[in-house]
Design a protein around this motif. Structure first.
Motif, PDB file in Angstrom:
ATOM      1  N   SER A   1       0.814  -1.209   0.000  1.00  0.00           N
ATOM      2  CA  SER A   1       0.000   0.000   0.000  1.00  0.00           C
ATOM      3  C   SER A   1       0.849   1.260   0.000  1.00  0.00           C
ATOM      4  O   SER A   1       0.712   2.129  -0.873  1.00  0.00           O
TER       5      SER A   1
ATOM      6  N   SER B   1      -3.564  -2.304  -3.469  1.00  0.00           N
ATOM      7  CA  SER B   1      -4.502  -2.643  -2.392  1.00  0.00           C
ATOM      8  C   SER B   1      -4.488  -4.133  -2.090  1.00  0.00           C
ATOM      9  O   SER B   1      -4.263  -4.973  -2.955  1.00  0.00           O
ATOM     10  N   THR B   2      -4.725  -4.444  -0.817  1.00  0.00           N
ATOM     11  CA  THR B   2      -4.880  -5.815  -0.331  1.00  0.00           C
ATOM     12  C   THR B   2      -6.113  -5.845   0.566  1.00  0.00           C
ATOM     13  O   THR B   2      -6.730  -4.808   0.829  1.00  0.00           O
ATOM     14  N   SER B   3      -6.445  -7.009   1.068  1.00  0.00           N
ATOM     15  CA  SER B   3      -7.586  -7.109   1.978  1.00  0.00           C
ATOM     16  C   SER B   3      -7.330  -6.387   3.298  1.00  0.00           C
ATOM     17  O   SER B   3      -8.257  -6.081   4.040  1.00  0.00           O
ATOM     18  N   LEU B   4      -6.061  -6.091   3.595  1.00  0.00           N
ATOM     19  CA  LEU B   4      -5.727  -5.366   4.822  1.00  0.00           C
ATOM     20  C   LEU B   4      -5.694  -3.856   4.597  1.00  0.00           C
ATOM     21  O   LEU B   4      -5.870  -3.088   5.547  1.00  0.00           O
ATOM     22  N   HIS B   5      -5.435  -3.430   3.358  1.00  0.00           N
ATOM     23  CA  HIS B   5      -5.412  -2.003   3.003  1.00  0.00           C
ATOM     24  C   HIS B   5      -6.111  -1.872   1.649  1.00  0.00           C
ATOM     25  O   HIS B   5      -5.483  -2.047   0.603  1.00  0.00           O
ATOM     26  N   LYS B   6      -7.408  -1.566   1.668  1.00  0.00           N
ATOM     27  CA  LYS B   6      -8.244  -1.717   0.481  1.00  0.00           C
ATOM     28  C   LYS B   6      -8.254  -0.505  -0.446  1.00  0.00           C
ATOM     29  O   LYS B   6      -8.863  -0.561  -1.517  1.00  0.00           O
TER      30      LYS B   6
ATOM     31  N   SER C   1     -12.325 -10.104  -6.178  1.00  0.00           N
ATOM     32  CA  SER C   1     -11.724  -9.985  -4.848  1.00  0.00           C
ATOM     33  C   SER C   1     -11.877  -8.592  -4.252  1.00  0.00           C
ATOM     34  O   SER C   1     -11.808  -8.417  -3.042  1.00  0.00           O
ATOM     35  N   GLY C   2     -12.067  -7.585  -5.111  1.00  0.00           N
ATOM     36  CA  GLY C   2     -12.215  -6.216  -4.634  1.00  0.00           C
ATOM     37  C   GLY C   2     -10.894  -5.528  -4.325  1.00  0.00           C
ATOM     38  O   GLY C   2     -10.890  -4.409  -3.808  1.00  0.00           O
ATOM     39  N   VAL C   3      -9.782  -6.206  -4.635  1.00  0.00           N
ATOM     40  CA  VAL C   3      -8.453  -5.625  -4.364  1.00  0.00           C
ATOM     41  C   VAL C   3      -7.531  -5.928  -5.549  1.00  0.00           C
ATOM     42  O   VAL C   3      -7.875  -6.707  -6.441  1.00  0.00           O
TER      43      VAL C   3
ATOM     44  N   THR D   1      -4.544 -10.140  -4.428  1.00  0.00           N
ATOM     45  CA  THR D   1      -5.469 -11.074  -3.785  1.00  0.00           C
ATOM     46  C   THR D   1      -4.833 -11.695  -2.537  1.00  0.00           C
ATOM     47  O   THR D   1      -3.617 -11.620  -2.336  1.00  0.00           O
ATOM     48  N   ASP D   2      -5.638 -12.305  -1.711  1.00  0.00           N
ATOM     49  CA  ASP D   2      -5.116 -12.961  -0.508  1.00  0.00           C
ATOM     50  C   ASP D   2      -4.114 -14.051  -0.864  1.00  0.00           C
ATOM     51  O   ASP D   2      -3.123 -14.255  -0.159  1.00  0.00           O
TER      52      ASP D   2
END
Length: 358
Positions: free
Chosen positions: A161, A167-172, A196-198, A201-202
């Motif tokens: 980020s 972006s990641t699931s921790l910082h979208k 995934s919205g990012v 991905t995880d």
């Protein structure tokens, strides 16, 4: 170049005191000064570094030249920074052995914390307790120059980020460190995956975390050499090992079982220490004040030049050798630094050779 401002509002002060936030980012330029950019964009400005050189005379008359850096942000593309901005440069820390450091049980690290120096030895290691976005609770900070990140995964997500705006699931936020004042950046195309919205991905984050966690520590060089053994004895006798604690044992792990129950020799206590005015950045980060830094691990330091082509050390690379790094130590390490300066030339060479053998 890290940027922040002192908390201004009651809400910001609560975020810091509760551990939910480490810093309050500079309103226009965010938490990190971005002097580089992708095609079609411009960096936020330029970072100018000016060095002030001065001599330190050791007890035997040897003169060592040190350099004190002065930093200025220039050619600012979005107007001036807030007047009370706090600036702190950062060199990328080595990534070796991160999974092993992550595997040290928290209680084993906290065992050596002595924030009030109750044993009166002049060493008052302190833990930086930080908010874990992953675990949604306060945890021991382990990584970063001021121990601001609790795990390898969160350190990696923070870098995605803050460093490169992914972006990641921790910082979208796909705009990364861009602020509301940087509308051109906010409107730029991004790579957010609809599913995934990012952007990362995880699965991708887990793969990067696995890689970062398993970069091996290099084998020591000449550990039984007589001069190295003499240096080891001096390292302990003048007090270096009070903070650069030689060993830990990792705990049991459900994943990465090959890292479990390992006796490791990182030469760090993973705690914060006051290093004096000389190294102070005067920029708090969580529980770490403007004088405190996490004890950096020493394993692999002797290969810095082999890997990087230089031996620039400390948080901002001001030290150009192990000896210069030692001579910058102050605060809790002042007694050890003064003891080093009183050693003979041969003894100093032995101690440095030991450190570079790790």
């Amino acid at each position: 170049m890290r940027l922040s401002i002192p908390p201004q509002t009651a809400e910001q002060k609560k975020l810091i005191s509760s551990g939910r936030a480490l810093v309050i980012p500079e309103p226009t330029y965010g938490g990190q000064f971005q002097d580089l950019s992708i095609q079609g964009h411009q960096g936020e400005g330029h970072m100018d570094i000016r060095y002030e050189y001065f001599d330190v005379t050791l007890a035997d008359g040897t003169i060592v030249q040190l350099r004190r850096p002065h930093y200025t942000a220039t050619d600012l593309k979005y107007g001036p920074m807030q007047k009370n901005v706090l600036i702190s440069p950062r060199l990328t820390p080595p990534m070796i052995g991160l999974g092993l450091l992550d595997a040290i049980p928290s209680q084993d690290i906290l065992l050596f914390a002595d924030p009030d120096d109750q044993d009166s030895d002049g060493i008052s290691g302190k833990a930086n307790m930080v908010w874990s976005v992953l675990k949604q609770k306060i945890m021991l900070g382990r990584f970063g120059w001021k121990a601001g990140s609790p795990s390898v995964k969160e350190q990696s997500a923070g870098a995605f980020s803050g460093d490169i705006g992914l972006s990641t699931s921790l910082h979208k936020n796909p705009a990364g460190d861009c602020t509301p004042n940087q509308t051109f950046c906010l409107k730029a195309p991004h790579g957010v995956d609809k599913k995934s919205g990012v952007e990362v991905t995880d699965e991708m984050l887990d793969l990067v975390t696995f890689y970062a966690s398993n970069l091996a520590v290099p084998r020591r060089r000449d550990p039984q050499k007589m001069s190295v053994l003499k240096g080891k004895s001096l390292f302990h006798s003048i007090g270096c090992a009070s903070c650069h604690r030689p060993s830990f044992k990792t705990g049991p792990l459900a994943k990465n079982k090959h890292l479990s129950q390992q006796l490791i020799w990182p030469y760090t206590d993973m705690l914060l220490h006051n290093m004096g005015e000389g190294l102070a950045d005067h920029r708090p980060e969580g529980k770490a004040d403007g004088f405190e830094w996490r004890t950096p691990p020493l394993w692999g330091v002797g290969l810095t030049k082999t890997v990087n082509g230089h031996e620039n050390l400390l948080h901002d690379g001001r030290a150009r050798s192990v000896e210069e790094a030692i001579l910058w130590h102050g605060g809790e390490a002042l007694k050890a630094r003064d003891a080093y300066s009183k050693l003979s030339k041969a003894e100093r060479m032995w101690l440095v050779e030991f450190v570079r053998s790790l």
